[in-house]
Scaffold this motif. Structure first.
Motif, mmCIF file in Angstrom:
data_model
loop_
_atom_site.group_PDB
_atom_site.id
_atom_site.type_symbol
_atom_site.label_atom_id
_atom_site.label_comp_id
_atom_site.label_asym_id
_atom_site.label_seq_id
_atom_site.Cartn_x
_atom_site.Cartn_y
_atom_site.Cartn_z
ATOM 1 N N UNK A 3 10.798 8.088 1.613
ATOM 2 C CA UNK A 3 9.861 7.215 0.821
ATOM 3 C C UNK A 3 9.493 5.919 1.451
ATOM 4 N N UNK A 4 10.433 5.181 2.037
ATOM 5 C CA UNK A 4 10.011 3.765 2.708
ATOM 6 C C UNK A 4 9.048 4.081 3.786
ATOM 7 N N UNK A 6 6.953 6.505 4.098
ATOM 8 C CA UNK A 6 5.608 7.119 3.787
ATOM 9 C C UNK A 6 4.873 5.734 3.225
ATOM 10 N N UNK A 7 5.553 4.779 2.342
ATOM 11 C CA UNK A 7 4.971 3.818 1.815
ATOM 12 C C UNK A 7 4.565 2.789 2.763
ATOM 13 N N UNK A 8 5.277 2.636 3.685
ATOM 14 C CA UNK A 8 4.864 1.642 4.813
ATOM 15 C C UNK A 8 3.672 2.245 5.510
ATOM 16 N N UNK A 10 1.252 4.391 4.564
ATOM 17 C CA UNK A 10 0.150 4.471 3.762
ATOM 18 C C UNK A 10 -0.488 3.116 3.934
ATOM 19 N N UNK A 11 0.415 2.059 3.477
ATOM 20 C CA UNK A 11 -0.050 0.305 3.665
ATOM 21 C C UNK A 11 -0.657 -0.006 4.895
ATOM 22 N N UNK A 14 -3.915 2.076 5.565
ATOM 23 C CA UNK A 14 -4.942 1.735 4.875
ATOM 24 C C UNK A 14 -5.562 0.319 5.533
ATOM 25 N N UNK A 15 -4.613 -0.605 5.765
ATOM 26 C CA UNK A 15 -5.293 -1.834 6.311
ATOM 27 C C UNK A 15 -6.167 -1.805 7.855
ATOM 28 N N UNK A 18 -9.402 -0.120 6.869
ATOM 29 C CA UNK A 18 -10.109 -1.377 6.558
ATOM 30 C C UNK A 18 -10.620 -2.191 7.540
ATOM 31 N N UNK A 150 -10.992 -8.428 9.117
ATOM 32 C CA UNK A 150 -10.700 -8.301 7.577
ATOM 33 C C UNK A 150 -10.323 -9.762 6.761
ATOM 34 N N UNK A 154 -12.491 -11.760 4.043
ATOM 35 C CA UNK A 154 -11.614 -11.735 2.656
ATOM 36 C C UNK A 154 -12.246 -11.787 1.567
ATOM 37 N N UNK A 155 -13.064 -12.839 1.301
ATOM 38 C CA UNK A 155 -13.597 -12.933 -0.051
ATOM 39 C C UNK A 155 -14.561 -11.850 -0.572
ATOM 40 N N UNK A 157 -13.320 -9.122 -0.818
ATOM 41 C CA UNK A 157 -12.209 -8.310 -1.432
ATOM 42 C C UNK A 157 -11.920 -8.658 -3.127
ATOM 43 N N UNK A 158 -12.489 -9.747 -3.425
ATOM 44 C CA UNK A 158 -12.609 -10.246 -4.839
ATOM 45 C C UNK A 158 -13.220 -9.342 -5.752
ATOM 46 N N UNK B 187 12.452 -1.295 0.046
ATOM 47 C CA UNK B 187 11.122 -0.634 -0.770
ATOM 48 C C UNK B 187 11.159 -1.718 -1.846
ATOM 49 N N UNK B 426 4.428 8.008 -5.185
ATOM 50 C CA UNK B 426 4.158 7.312 -3.918
ATOM 51 C C UNK B 426 2.631 6.902 -4.237
ATOM 52 N N UNK B 441 -5.100 -11.279 -0.067
ATOM 53 C CA UNK B 441 -5.999 -11.633 1.015
ATOM 54 C C UNK B 441 -7.309 -12.310 0.348
ATOM 55 N N UNK B 442 -7.828 -11.635 -0.665
ATOM 56 C CA UNK B 442 -9.188 -12.376 -1.252
ATOM 57 C C UNK B 442 -8.928 -13.950 -1.643
#
Lengths: 306, 455
Positions: A3-4, A6-8, A10-11, A14-15, A18, A150, A154-155, A157-158, B187, B426, B441-442
């Motif tokens: 789980x840990x 998979x979570x990391x 994905x994070x 994603x970045x 991005x 990124x 950053x602004x 992403x507001x 986590x 998840x 970040x923003x």
């Protein structure tokens, strides 16, 4: 553990994605994160506005673009925006003058924009140059800012970015000028109150001008001398406490060099009921002034292309 | 090295990696202790000397208290710790008041005002160690023989500067075990840190700009502005401190250490007593167990004890009369609640009414807490009554931020009080975390200190 990871995963994925997306669309993200760049992008997309206003929050709060367009029967757009500085201001003028569809550019002129000193295009080198006095933490932060695109945008992403995207996509259908002003609710209510009559705003008429200005406007003079567009300088109305006391002497060099019209409304006090504060008009004042300005420009035939 | 800085994030990752790479208990304790000392010295190196001296003295004092079961040594320990706190935090305030009194008596003498630096987190680590000495004396916990262990208890960097104030009996046993790596806890730690940073950066720091403007331009606030700014401060201080505590708990989880909750949605309290069971919980319980009970508790003159406890609790927050008024206000309110037994029916309507009344009472007392002095407080109260003419508009951004925070509390506060995050899918975990990270970040353009760092 799965789980840990998979979570990391994905994070982190994603970045990374991005960052790649931002790198390939840096200008678009930059426009979304910067009000001024965003307005220029919208203007380019609309590609139909003959008259463009450039200036600070004073112009933004002085001109109601839909009212002005109706008054003059010419499509207009305002790039005026809060948080201006000399570099950004000059950059905007340069970008707008490149656009073929623009016939008239109304540029705000006042002591903030044209303060002593040479006007230059934004110098990226200056912006990115490291300050030698930064401490370790600040240097580290600066390095992160430089490496990651990124972070630089950053602004964008507001939450309001989504709204901006929507505005950009519909910019051909609507004039979104209203959303850029503060106190949005008040602005919306002001839409129902546009029956204001054009009030007379006293205009400063300069007859004798003496050579007393030290400011170097050479870059600006050089830039607008080459253009075939109509240039009008505008100094929007202010309250009594923000009056410009040396009206005759200001803007001398630029005026005598270019001979473009200078409409200076900052030499006579504006009525308190029309002001939001000493430097900005309220919605009522904005509608009245816009109508007055539209009438005046028509009457003096100042909007006719060169 | 603020929690919301890149330096801290890298520092923490490095420390965590070292910690989990070894299974040796002593080395693990040493890693936390050294990391904590570096973290503390980073801000202002000389302050580390004071922390180390306090650590050594209290380590031996506890052993002596246990050995001789001596109230005198305990008293000595309490006096030493309070003197340290008093010297650095209150001497200037005392001298200022002394000079004021001397001036009133027309005596031509002025004591020079000391110019000490305020060691970070001194109020927190002083209270924590006093609690420990009292617990040893009360035989609720054994004096810690391992200096390493005691050192970690005294200055664990996740909660050293602004709490939560931990109890030795809850904290020390966790250091004695060789934890195996718990992916779930790790986590959870990551989520708490991300959520805490979002609360601090997106909410507290954004609201702060408007609140600071409002409190420094009191005369420009009309009725509406004054109330909106006050609500803003109520949510700013909650988000600032709740954010910090949440990060602290998350960092603890990453080491496999549980830290106590410090906030449980305090603004839904239906009485001021309930408020103090939800707000800065570890301080409230500390005040109850070590001050209120030591003053006599419910056994004798309980109303006086309650009042004194709250006044001293107020003074703990800062050396000014405003904090005393703030504490006294809470003390009087608690006393009134005890005296007046009138109870409203327990219907939804009256519960909501109670919550609204308590929230507004707490907000009004925040004026003393936030205003820079008594005059500023009075001016603010006057603005709240609508005595100023409008010259600035209530900021929509501030109202928007308050609404966002209220929504955040409604939807997320429970996930920051227990381990329900682990039960999320998840997909949900990732979407929530990515949204929070993007928000951080923003909005991460102004790095402001945490409010409680100065206490």
């Amino acid at each position: 553990m799965k789980k840990l990871f998979s979570y990391l995963f994905i994070l982190i994925s994603f970045f990374i994605s991005l960052e790649i997306l931002v790198r390939y669309n840096f200008e678009a993200f930059q426009s979304l994160s910067d009000k001024l760049l965003f307005k220029i992008a919208m203007l380019e997309k609309r590609a139909s506005d003959e008259i463009v206003f450039i200036g600070s929050s004073r112009t933004q709060d002085s001109i109601d673009v839909p009212v002005f367009s109706k008054q003059t029967n010419k499509s207009s757009f305002s790039i005026a925006s809060t948080g201006q500085n000399k570099n950004r201001y000059f950059y905007t003028i340069n970008e707008v003058l490149k656009l073929n569809f623009v016939k008239t550019v109304i540029i705000e002129i006042h002591q903030v924009n044209l303060r002593k000193g040479k006007l230059n295009f934004p110098i990226e080198k200056n912006i990115k140059e490291s300050d030698p006095n930064l401490n370790f933490e600040e240097k580290l932060q600066e390095s992160v800012n430089k490496i990651f695109k990124t972070v630089q945008v950053r602004k964008s992403f507001k939450p309001k970015t989504l709204f901006r995207l929507l505005m950009y996509l519909t910019s051909n259908l609507f004039n979104h000028d209203i959303w850029f002003r503060s106190n949005t609710l008040l602005q919306i209510f002001s839409l129902f109150n546009q029956e204001e009559k054009a009030t007379n705003f006293p205009l400063y008429q300069s007859s004798s001008i003496e050579q007393m200005i030290n400011d170097d406007y050479s870059s600006l003079i050089e830039l607008i001398s080459k253009t075939n567009k109509k240039i009008i300088f505008l100094n929007p109305p202010v309250g009594e406490k923000s009056l410009e006391k040396d009206c005759a002497e200001k803007y001398l060099k630029i005026y005598s060099a270019i001979k473009f019209p200078l409409l200076n409304f900052a030499c006579h006090p504006t009525k308190k009921e029309l002001l939001r504060d000493q430097k900005h008009l309220n919605p009522k004042g904005r509608v009245q002034f816009t109508k007055f300005l539209g009438n005046y420009l028509k009457k003096e035939n100042l909007l006719d292309a060169l | 090295m603020l929690f919301n800085s890149i330096t801290f994030i890298l520092f923490h990752i490095f420390s965590i990696l070292l910690y989990w790479l070894t299974k040796n208990l002593i080395i693990r304790q040493a890693i936390i202790l050294i990391s904590s000392l570096i973290f503390y010295a980073w801000h202002f190196p000389p302050a580390l000397i004071l922390l180390l001296i306090s650590m050594v003295i209290n380590y031996f004092l506890a052993i002596k208290i246990e050995k001789y079961n001596s109230k005198k040594i305990l008293t000595l320990g309490v006096i030493l710790n309070l003197s340290n706190l008093g010297w650095f935090k209150y001497s200037s305030f005392l001298i200022e008041n002394f000079n004021f009194l001397i001036d009133l008596l027309s005596i031509n003498y002025t004591l020079p005002k000391p110019n000490y630096w305020l060691p970070l987190g001194i109020s927190f680590y002083t209270f924590q160690v006093i609690g420990y000495l009292v617990d040893v004396y009360r035989k609720e916990v054994k004096a810690e023989k391992s200096f390493l262990c005691f050192g970690v208890f005294k200055c664990f960097y996740s909660q050293l500067i602004a709490g939560p104030i931990v109890r030795a009996k809850e904290f020390l046993p966790q250091l004695k075990k060789v934890h195996s790596f718990s992916a779930d806890k790790f986590l959870l730690g990551i989520y708490y840190v991300i959520a805490g940073l979002a609360i601090k950066i997106v909410i507290a720091d954004t609201i702060a700009q408007f609140v600071d403007f409002g409190f420094t331009n009191t005369s420009k606030l009309n009725f509406l502005n004054a109330w909106v700014t006050l609500y803003g401060f109520a949510f700013q201080i909650l988000s600032d401190f709740w954010g910090y505590s949440t990060i602290a708990i998350g960092l603890g989880y990453m080491y496999g250490i549980n830290l106590p909750l410090n906030f449980k949605n305090p603004y839904i309290s239906k009485s001021i007593r309930e408020f103090w069971r939800r707000w800065h919980i570890t301080l409230s319980f500390w005040l109850r167990d070590y001050l209120y009970i030591s003053l006599g508790g419910n056994r004798t003159k309980h109303l006086r004890n309650l009042f004194l406890t709250m006044v001293l609790g107020g003074l703990w927050h800062g050396s000014s009369w405003n904090f005393i008024f703030w504490g006294a206000g809470h003390g009087i309110w608690l006393i009134l609640e005890r005296i007046i037994k009138f109870k409203l029916p327990r219907t939804k309507f009256f519960n909501l009414l109670n919550t609204i009344v308590v929230f507004h009472g707490v907000c009004l007392l925040w004026v003393f807490f936030r205003a820079k002095d008594f005059n500023n407080s009075l001016n603010y109260f006057s603005a709240l009554l609508g005595s100023n003419e409008s010259s600035i508009k209530a900021s929509e951004t501030l109202i928007f931020q308050i609404v966002i925070f209220v929504l955040f509390i409604i939807f997320f506060h429970k996930s920051l009080e227990d381990e329900r995050f682990l039960n999320w899918s998840l997909m949900k975990k990732s979407i929530v975390s990515i949204t929070l990270l993007l928000s951080i970040l923003a909005y991460a353009n102004a790095k402001l200190d945490f409010i409680y760092f100065v206490f």
